[in-house]
Design a protein around this motif. Structure first.
Motif, PDB file in Angstrom:
ATOM      1  N   GLU A   1     -47.338  28.326  35.416  1.00  0.00           N
ATOM      2  CA  GLU A   1     -46.022  28.742  35.339  1.00  0.00           C
ATOM      3  C   GLU A   1     -45.396  28.046  33.931  1.00  0.00           C
TER       4      GLU A   1
ATOM      5  N   ASN B   1     -38.601  33.392  32.131  1.00  0.00           N
ATOM      6  CA  ASN B   1     -37.574  33.137  31.916  1.00  0.00           C
ATOM      7  C   ASN B   1     -37.191  32.329  31.294  1.00  0.00           C
TER       8      ASN B   1
ATOM      9  N   GLU C   1     -40.105  30.781  29.636  1.00  0.00           N
ATOM     10  CA  GLU C   1     -41.171  30.182  30.526  1.00  0.00           C
ATOM     11  C   GLU C   1     -41.774  31.985  31.167  1.00  0.00           C
TER      12      GLU C   1
ATOM     13  N   GLN D   1     -44.670  33.694  33.956  1.00  0.00           N
ATOM     14  CA  GLN D   1     -45.978  33.124  34.943  1.00  0.00           C
ATOM     15  C   GLN D   1     -46.661  33.873  35.258  1.00  0.00           C
TER      16      GLN D   1
HETATM   17 MN    MN Z   1     -40.689  28.602  36.489  1.00  0.00          MN
END
Ligand code: MN
Ligand code: ADP
Ligand code: MN
Ligand code: MN
Length: 317
Positions: A80, A140, A149, A151
């Motif tokens: 992440e 997000n 962020e 991932q």
């Molecule tokens: Mn996360």
């Protein structure tokens, strides 16, 4: 915010040149991790064909060696990547030039011009990653405004480092196009603002199968005996960068203490709630800093959890 000269260049004019036929030649951009262990560099050459693969130097060779030793356990990773968008003056994007935005709370996963600063960059990056074949799986808005962020994962073995480094390169490039900067500093703004980490999720075939929680707990026990080694591997300055971030506040653990728990975001290692319930899955190491080398982080996890190494030094194979 200071204007960047790149931001004021016309991208429309550039498009004319991008449409020029290149015949049977390809421009191959070679990218590499520089001597700092966190910066990226690139250069371009003309080739007559599209190259199939690249060799990277740095920590990749060592990481790959260790990954090959445990191939049969099918290790998966998901990282992440948190980051902060800055103006070219180094000030967080969208923040008032003299002062601070309102306190943290409404920004995490926020929507609206007063909550999400720089979504254009996030969306352009997401699409560019999918286009490039990067295994990006989500994004997000983060707790601090202008912090985001994405991932990447699940990726098997060496793929984790490869995909994350390329995703970072693409982010720098997208930000350049928009005239802003992506920072992976683990604590860009001191004080009551969240830092930026690179939580690393890890599982093996055994952990993903029924009753895998036992194997997860075994790994966590081994990690608990080797905290210092991991802290050294989890940022490019051997723990100095993370010392600013891992304070025990702002959803982090204290850098000097190892802890683990189900659904505990203040622990070094978190077992996600649903993994605790289903008794199988993966665990999350919350210690790596945003500017960590994913080759170094995934290598350390394999050495400790699967190769059973102990002590402060990595074994020589
Ligand atoms: Mn996360
Ligand atoms: P968080 O709840 O901590 O914010 P995210 O949803 O942001 O978690 O990220 C979860 C990460 O875990 C993703 O990168 C995903 O690819 C990864 N992941 C999911 N399942 C596994 C697994 N079995 N093994 C390793 N990584 C996994
Ligand atoms: Mn996060
Ligand atoms: Mn996480």
């Amino acid at each position: 915010m200071a204007t960047s000269s790149s931001a004021s260049l016309s991208k429309v004019i550039k498009q004319q040149y991008m449409e020029l036929s290149q015949g049977d030649k390809v421009q191959a951009m070679y990218i590499w991790v520089d001597g700092t262990g966190e910066g990226l560099r690139c250069k371009t050459r003309t080739l007559d064909f599209e190259p199939k693969s690249v060799e990277e130097t740095n920590l990749r060779v060592r990481c790959n060696k260790v990954m090959k030793m445990v191939e049969d356990q099918v290790p998966w990773f998901g990282m992440e990547q948190e980051y902060t968008i800055l103006g070219t003056d180094g000030h967080p994007f969208g923040w008032p030039s003299n002062g601070f935005p309102g306190p943290q709370g409404p920004y995490y996963c926020g929507v609206g011009a007063d909550k999400a600063y720089g979504r254009d960059i996030v969306e352009a990056h997401y699409r560019a990653c999918l286009y490039a074949g990067v295994q990006i799986c989500g994004t997000n808005a983060e707790v601090m405004p202008a912090q985001w962020e994405f991932q990447v994962g699940p990726c098997e073995g060496i793929d984790m480092g490869d995909h994350l480094w390329v995703a970072r390169f693409i982010l720098h490039h997208v930000c350049e196009d928009f005239g802003v900067i992506a920072s992976f500093d683990p604590k860009p703004i001191p004080g009551n603002w969240n830092g930026a980490g690179c939580h690393t999720n890890f599982s093996t075939k055994e952990m993903r199968e029924d009753g895998g929680l036992k194997a997860i707990e075994d790994s966590i026990e081994k990690l608990g005996r080797r905290h210092r080694y991991h802290i050294r591997a989890y940022d490019p300055k051997g723990g100095l960068d993370n010392a600013r971030r891992l304070t025990g506040h702002h959803e982090t653990s204290n850098i000097n203490e190892f802890s683990a728990g189900v659904a505990n975001r203040g622990a070094s290692i978190r077992i996600p709630r649903n993994v605790g319930q289903e008794k199988k899955g993966y665990f999350e190491d919350r210690r790596p800093s945003a500017n960590c080398d994913p080759y170094g982080v995934t290598e350390a996890l394999i050495r400790t959890c699967l190769l059973g190494e102990e002590g402060d030094e990595p074994a020589d194979y």
